[in-house]
Every structure is written in structure tokens, then in C-alpha cells.
Design a protein around this motif. Structure first.
Motif, PDB file in Angstrom:
ATOM      1  N   ALA A  84       0.833  -1.206   0.000  1.00 54.85           N
ATOM      2  CA  ALA A  84       0.000   0.000   0.000  1.00 54.85           C
ATOM      3  C   ALA A  84       0.865   1.253   0.000  1.00 54.85           C
ATOM      4  N   GLU A  85       1.970   1.230   0.750  1.00 55.25           N
ATOM      5  CA  GLU A  85       2.870   2.379   0.773  1.00 55.25           C
ATOM      6  C   GLU A  85       3.438   2.652  -0.617  1.00 55.25           C
ATOM      7  N   ALA A  86       3.850   1.599  -1.310  1.00 57.54           N
ATOM      8  CA  ALA A  86       4.412   1.768  -2.656  1.00 57.54           C
ATOM      9  C   ALA A  86       3.371   2.325  -3.623  1.00 57.54           C
ATOM     10  N   ILE A  87       2.144   1.852  -3.531  1.00 61.09           N
ATOM     11  CA  ILE A  87       1.095   2.271  -4.461  1.00 61.09           C
ATOM     12  C   ILE A  87       0.577   3.672  -4.128  1.00 61.09           C
ATOM     13  N   ILE A  88       0.239   3.900  -2.873  1.00 62.95           N
ATOM     14  CA  ILE A  88      -0.352   5.183  -2.496  1.00 62.95           C
ATOM     15  C   ILE A  88       0.635   6.326  -2.659  1.00 62.95           C
ATOM     16  N   SER A  89       1.893   6.112  -2.258  1.00 67.48           N
ATOM     17  CA  SER A  89       2.889   7.178  -2.413  1.00 67.48           C
ATOM     18  C   SER A  89       3.096   7.519  -3.880  1.00 67.48           C
ATOM     19  N   SER A  90       2.992   6.532  -4.763  1.00 65.78           N
ATOM     20  CA  SER A  90       3.143   6.783  -6.201  1.00 65.78           C
ATOM     21  C   SER A  90       1.985   7.616  -6.727  1.00 65.78           C
ATOM     22  N   ILE A  91       0.774   7.294  -6.297  1.00 66.84           N
ATOM     23  CA  ILE A  91      -0.402   8.057  -6.726  1.00 66.84           C
ATOM     24  C   ILE A  91      -0.306   9.499  -6.245  1.00 66.84           C
ATOM     25  N   TYR A  92       0.050   9.677  -4.977  1.00 65.03           N
ATOM     26  CA  TYR A  92       0.148  11.032  -4.431  1.00 65.03           C
ATOM     27  C   TYR A  92       1.247  11.839  -5.124  1.00 65.03           C
ATOM     28  N   GLU A  93       2.392  11.224  -5.352  1.00 65.85           N
ATOM     29  CA  GLU A  93       3.493  11.943  -5.983  1.00 65.85           C
ATOM     30  C   GLU A  93       3.131  12.412  -7.390  1.00 65.85           C
ATOM     31  N   ALA A  94       2.280  11.644  -8.069  1.00 63.05           N
ATOM     32  CA  ALA A  94       1.889  11.997  -9.435  1.00 63.05           C
ATOM     33  C   ALA A  94       0.682  12.929  -9.479  1.00 63.05           C
ATOM     34  N   GLY A  95       0.173  13.322  -8.305  1.00 65.28           N
ATOM     35  CA  GLY A  95      -0.918  14.286  -8.280  1.00 65.28           C
ATOM     36  C   GLY A  95      -2.300  13.698  -8.143  1.00 65.28           C
ATOM     37  N   GLY A  96      -2.400  12.389  -7.882  1.00 62.40           N
ATOM     38  CA  GLY A  96      -3.702  11.760  -7.709  1.00 62.40           C
ATOM     39  C   GLY A  96      -4.142  11.759  -6.262  1.00 62.40           C
ATOM     40  N   ASP A  97      -5.320  11.186  -6.027  1.00 60.35           N
ATOM     41  CA  ASP A  97      -5.867  11.121  -4.681  1.00 60.35           C
ATOM     42  C   ASP A  97      -6.517   9.762  -4.490  1.00 60.35           C
ATOM     43  N   VAL A  98      -6.140   9.075  -3.418  1.00 56.19           N
ATOM     44  CA  VAL A  98      -6.699   7.759  -3.111  1.00 56.19           C
ATOM     45  C   VAL A  98      -7.987   7.946  -2.338  1.00 56.19           C
ATOM     46  N   LEU A  99      -9.081   7.384  -2.854  1.00 59.56           N
ATOM     47  CA  LEU A  99     -10.382   7.528  -2.219  1.00 59.56           C
ATOM     48  C   LEU A  99     -10.749   6.350  -1.341  1.00 59.56           C
ATOM     49  N   LYS A 100     -10.285   5.171  -1.687  1.00 58.34           N
ATOM     50  CA  LYS A 100     -10.747   3.993  -0.969  1.00 58.34           C
ATOM     51  C   LYS A 100      -9.719   2.879  -1.074  1.00 58.34           C
ATOM     52  N   LEU A 101      -9.520   2.193   0.052  1.00 59.08           N
ATOM     53  CA  LEU A 101      -8.748   0.963   0.093  1.00 59.08           C
ATOM     54  C   LEU A 101      -9.721  -0.171   0.366  1.00 59.08           C
ATOM     55  N   ILE A 102      -9.735  -1.161  -0.521  1.00 55.11           N
ATOM     56  CA  ILE A 102     -10.668  -2.279  -0.413  1.00 55.11           C
ATOM     57  C   ILE A 102      -9.838  -3.548  -0.313  1.00 55.11           C
ATOM     58  N   GLY A 103      -9.497  -3.955   0.913  1.00 52.58           N
ATOM     59  CA  GLY A 103      -8.602  -5.090   1.070  1.00 52.58           C
ATOM     60  C   GLY A 103      -7.262  -4.756   0.480  1.00 52.58           C
ATOM     61  N   ASP A 104      -6.881  -5.492  -0.571  1.00 56.16           N
ATOM     62  CA  ASP A 104      -5.613  -5.218  -1.246  1.00 56.16           C
ATOM     63  C   ASP A 104      -5.795  -4.316  -2.452  1.00 56.16           C
ATOM     64  N   GLY A 105      -7.013  -3.797  -2.671  1.00 57.96           N
ATOM     65  CA  GLY A 105      -7.272  -2.942  -3.813  1.00 57.96           C
ATOM     66  C   GLY A 105      -7.284  -1.474  -3.445  1.00 57.96           C
ATOM     67  N   ALA A 106      -7.104  -0.620  -4.463  1.00 55.40           N
ATOM     68  CA  ALA A 106      -7.105   0.830  -4.255  1.00 55.40           C
ATOM     69  C   ALA A 106      -7.882   1.496  -5.376  1.00 55.40           C
ATOM     70  N   LEU A 107      -8.766   2.427  -5.009  1.00 53.24           N
ATOM     71  CA  LEU A 107      -9.500   3.246  -5.960  1.00 53.24           C
ATOM     72  C   LEU A 107      -8.994   4.675  -5.831  1.00 53.24           C
ATOM     73  N   ALA A 108      -8.559   5.256  -6.939  1.00 51.05           N
ATOM     74  CA  ALA A 108      -7.998   6.604  -6.915  1.00 51.05           C
ATOM     75  C   ALA A 108      -8.509   7.390  -8.113  1.00 51.05           C
ATOM     76  N   ILE A 109      -8.369   8.715  -8.022  1.00 48.28           N
ATOM     77  CA  ILE A 109      -8.753   9.578  -9.132  1.00 48.28           C
ATOM     78  C   ILE A 109      -7.639  10.578  -9.402  1.00 48.28           C
ATOM     79  N   PHE A 110      -7.603  11.043 -10.638  1.00 52.69           N
ATOM     80  CA  PHE A 110      -6.706  12.118 -11.062  1.00 52.69           C
ATOM     81  C   PHE A 110      -7.583  13.181 -11.704  1.00 52.69           C
ATOM     82  N   LYS A 111      -7.611  14.367 -11.066  1.00 54.08           N
ATOM     83  CA  LYS A 111      -8.443  15.462 -11.556  1.00 54.08           C
ATOM     84  C   LYS A 111      -7.540  16.560 -12.108  1.00 54.08           C
TER      85      LYS A 111
END
Length: 423
Positions: free
Chosen positions: A251-278
């Protein structure tokens, strides 16, 4: 200092707390006013526990001299587990006050005065002459997690130290200061909690007042849905105590990558992640999502090397990307709301992500995403054909990253979950 001047300082700190100054700004403004009124204060530390996923609390520091070379805020780790932070805590004057039930402790410093705490020897070597420690306890209803009291220490380097009248004044004025600090700390805690549990953008909107049920925005966004390969198998074969650290690592590897690229993580579902880029420009949002994918792949590769060296289970992520219109806001019951995105596009990106396993690709993107990608990035995407998606009316062409432009993953997926920790 006469009563009128003391009242002026109390009035300032109360009003400053109401205007929303930070803890550090409140401390510095308060101490500067003490100095102006002639109190011989040389150093102050304020210790505040907090609610934070990593840090137990913070120390805010002020020095009359050499302020620029001082680290003004120090965050400390858990004191309820063994380690350096716990040892330092048990040796402290703050811990003594907590156990003794007293609300203050004073020690003069210098020849002929006892040094019954280790800090007193250090302060004497640094030229300090007086030391006052205060604790301000909260009632149970006012506690927030471990944040059940404030500690403060006040030092003087004046030859005679503090007078008894100055000690009494500091104790009196510390109360409105601590109240203002509590207000500032609660605001910071609220921000930390909503951003940690809701995501940065959603958390900001909630704090801005977007909390009414059913209030949503219709937005165009790039949607990210990622999951981990073989997670079910890993949970069935790995040691139980390995599962949460395993999830946290990836999760650290995935979420930090999304945040660094300007996205936002909305939900963690077990081992899954839902994010958006606006982004105002859809092509820029697509570019950001692809950047996050590259960062994620690089970090997971490094993580796998580290975990394999410790004989720990490893995996990789698969990812679906789509762009479309969604409703973004508060959805749920009167008693339980979720700030998230809903709409057909959300279902579609989850179906695309799930299809990665069937077509044996780590990344699949929709035709809508491909069309919105900047032209200079389309060469890195190749078609994998048309596929029917469950719950989606028409089959659509899907694309993946060009294998010739990707580095090979240093992982044998067939062995996922078959290693054990001996670290």
C-alpha cells in the motif's frame, strides 16, 4: 509584571487561538510577549500527544537566543512500546508528574541544588539556572486518543532564576496558552484524520463543509483501480502475522506513487485501491496516471528485492485505468456517509482492472483513456483487442503498455506466497 500586563498577554493568546494560529506561532508569540514584559525566560518546550498513524506526539520548542539553529518541531514515536522513545519518556520529568499526580515541578539549577533528574545536569552545563515543569490534564470527555494532557517546561538562565512571583505568573498564564494550543492541535488532528481516512482532496472538501448527505459534484476524472496478484493465496499460505505488514508495504508503494503523481486515493478495499486524477486538461490527468503507474512499478520492484532478501512473500500489482464522468461527494445513510465517486465509469474501471488476470496483463486501459492520452504517450500503448466487460453494454477495445518499452519484472509469480520469513 503587573496584573494589567498579564491580562493583556492572556487576552492576546485567547484571541490568537480563535484566529487559528498554529501551535508554533502561538508559542513564539506568547514567549516574545513574556520577554517584552521582562520575564527571564530562556527556553520553553511544549509536549503534545496527538492522533497520527506514525507519530505519538510533537514537541514545540522556543529559544530566546539562537532560534534559527533550533529544530522548532520534533515528532516522537510510540512511548508505550520498548525503544528509545519509551526510555526517554520514563526518565523524563513529565513522566514523574504523570505518576505523582502533581501539577508542577520546580528545580533550581547550580551548585548546592539536587540533580535528581538527568536533564538537570545537562541544563546546568548549558548555563540554565531554573527549571519549571507543568502538566495540564484533561477530563476524560476532553481527551482525544492519547492526547489527555499537555506538558510544558520553562527555563531561565538569569543568575537568580525565576522569582516566586514569576513562577506563579507563568503557571497562571500557561492555562490560556494551553487552551489555545488545544484548539490548534484539534484542528490539526481533524485535518490529519480526514486526509488519512478519506484522502487528501476529499478530506479538504469535508473540512470545507461539504458534509451534507447527497451533495455531489459531477466531474470528469481519470479513474485508477489496482489490486495485488495472488493475495488470496498469500493469505492462505503465509504466517498470519505477515499479512498486515505485507499489505502495508505494498500500500505504501502504491499510495505514495499516486500522491506523488498528483492523484488522490479515495478507498482501500482489502488489497485494492481506488484513486482519481483530476485535472482541467484530461490529457494531463492521463499523463499523471501513467506517471503514477511507472512510479508504482519501480517501487514495487525495489520492495520485492528487499522482501525477497528477507525470505518474505512478494507480489506485483495489476491496474485498470479509465476516464469518464462520475459523481463525487457524500453518499450513504444519515448515520454513515462515504465521500467517494460513483457512476458507471467506476464500475467500468473495476471490470477493466479485474480483466488483467484473464488476459495476463499488468495494466489495461480503456479506449476512452487511450483517446485522451497525449499523442506523445500513445506510442507506449498497444491494443490487446476487444473485450466484453461484465455489466457494460458493449465490448470495447482495451490497451496495455507496450511490452518492448517495459522493464521485465524480477519476480516469479508462480512462487508468490511460498516463501517464509526468517528475518
Amino acid at each position: 509584571m503587573d496584573a494589567a500586563r498579564a491580562a493583556s498577554i492572556a487576552k492576546w493568546v485567547t484571541e490568537a487561538g480563535l484566529t487559528g494560529l498554529s501551535e508554533l506561532e502561538l508559542l513564539h508569540g506568547f514567549c516574545d510577549r513574556l520577554i517584552t514584559e521582562g520575564l527571564p525566560v530562556s527556553r520553553v518546550n511544549i509536549v503534545i500527544d496527538t492522533l497520527h498513524p506514525i507519530h505519538e506526539g510533537r514537541v514545540f520548542r522556543w529559544r530566546r537566543d539562537d532560534q534559527e539553529s533550533l529544530e522548532p518541531i520534533v515528532e516522537y514515536g510510540r512511548t508505550n512500546v520498548e525503544g528509545q522513545a519509551a526510555e526517554n519518556w520514563r526518565r523524563s520529568t513529565y513522566y514523574h508528574l504523570l505518576l505523582s499526580g502533581e501539577d508542577f515541578l520546580r528545580r533550581r539549577i547550580g551548585p548546592g541544588h539536587p540533580e535528581d533528574f538527568s536533564i538537570l545536569k545537562d541544563l546546568r552545563a548549558e548555563g540554565q539556572t531554573d527549571y519549571l515543569v507543568l502538566i495540564h490534564r484533561f477530563e476524560a470527555e476532553g481527551a482525544i486518543g492519547e492526547m489527555d494532557s499537555f506538558y510544558s517546561s520553562w527555563m531561565s538562565d538569569a543568575p537568580a532564576g525565576f522569582s516566586d512571583e514569576e513562577i506563579a505568573l507563568l503557571r497562571e498564564l500557561a492555562s490560556p496558552l494551553m487552551l489555545a494550543l488545544k484548539c490548534a492541535s484539534l484542528a490539526r488532528i481533524a485535518k490529519t484524520l480526514v486526509e488519512t481516512y478519506l484522502g487528501r482532496d476529499a478530506g479538504r472538501l469535508v473540512l470545507d463543509g461539504r458534509i451534507a448527505r447527497g451533495v455531489t459534484d459531477r466531474i470528469q476524472a481519470v479513474l485508477w483501480f489496482s489490486d495485488l496478484h495472488g493475495f488470496t493465496h498469500i493469505t492462505e499460505t503465509a504466517e498470519p502475522e505477515q499479512i498486515i505488514p505485507f499489505l502495508n508495504d505494498y500500500a505504501e508503494a502504491i499510495i505514495s506513487s499516486i500522491y506523488e503523481a498528483g492523484g488522490d486515493v479515495l478507498k482501500l478495499i482489502g488489497d485494492g485501491a481506488l484513486a482519481i486524477f483530476k485535472e482541467e486538461d484530461p490529457s494531463e490527468a492521463c499523463r499523471c496516471a501513467l506517471k503514477a503507474e511507472r512510479l508504482m512499478r519501480t517501487r514495487i520492484r525495489a520492495l520485492n528485492q528487499e522482501r525477497l532478501s528477507c525470505n518474505l512473500p512478494v507480489t506485483s500489482a495489476y491496474l485498470g485505468l479509465h476516464i469518464g464522468e462520475v459523481f463525487y461527494g457524500n453518499i450513504g445513510s444519515q448515520a454513515r456517509l462515504d465521500f467517494t465517486v460513483v457512476g458507471p465509469a467506476v464500475n467500468e474501471v473495476s471490470r477493466i482492472g479485474a480483466l488483467c488476470r484473464s488476459v495476463e496483463r499488468d495494466v489495461l486501459v480503456s479506449s476512452a483513456f487511450f483517446s485522451a492520452v497525449p499523442k506523445d504517450s500513445r506510442d507506449g500503448l498497444v491494443s490487446v483487442g476487444r473485450y466484453a466487460l461484465r455489466g457494460v453494454a458493449r465490448p470495447q477495445e482495451l490497451f496495455t503498455l507496450d511490452p518492448s518499452g517495459m522493464e521485465e519484472e524480477n519476480i516469479d509469480r508462480q512462487s508468490n506466497g511460498e516463501t517464509r520469513s526468517h528475518c
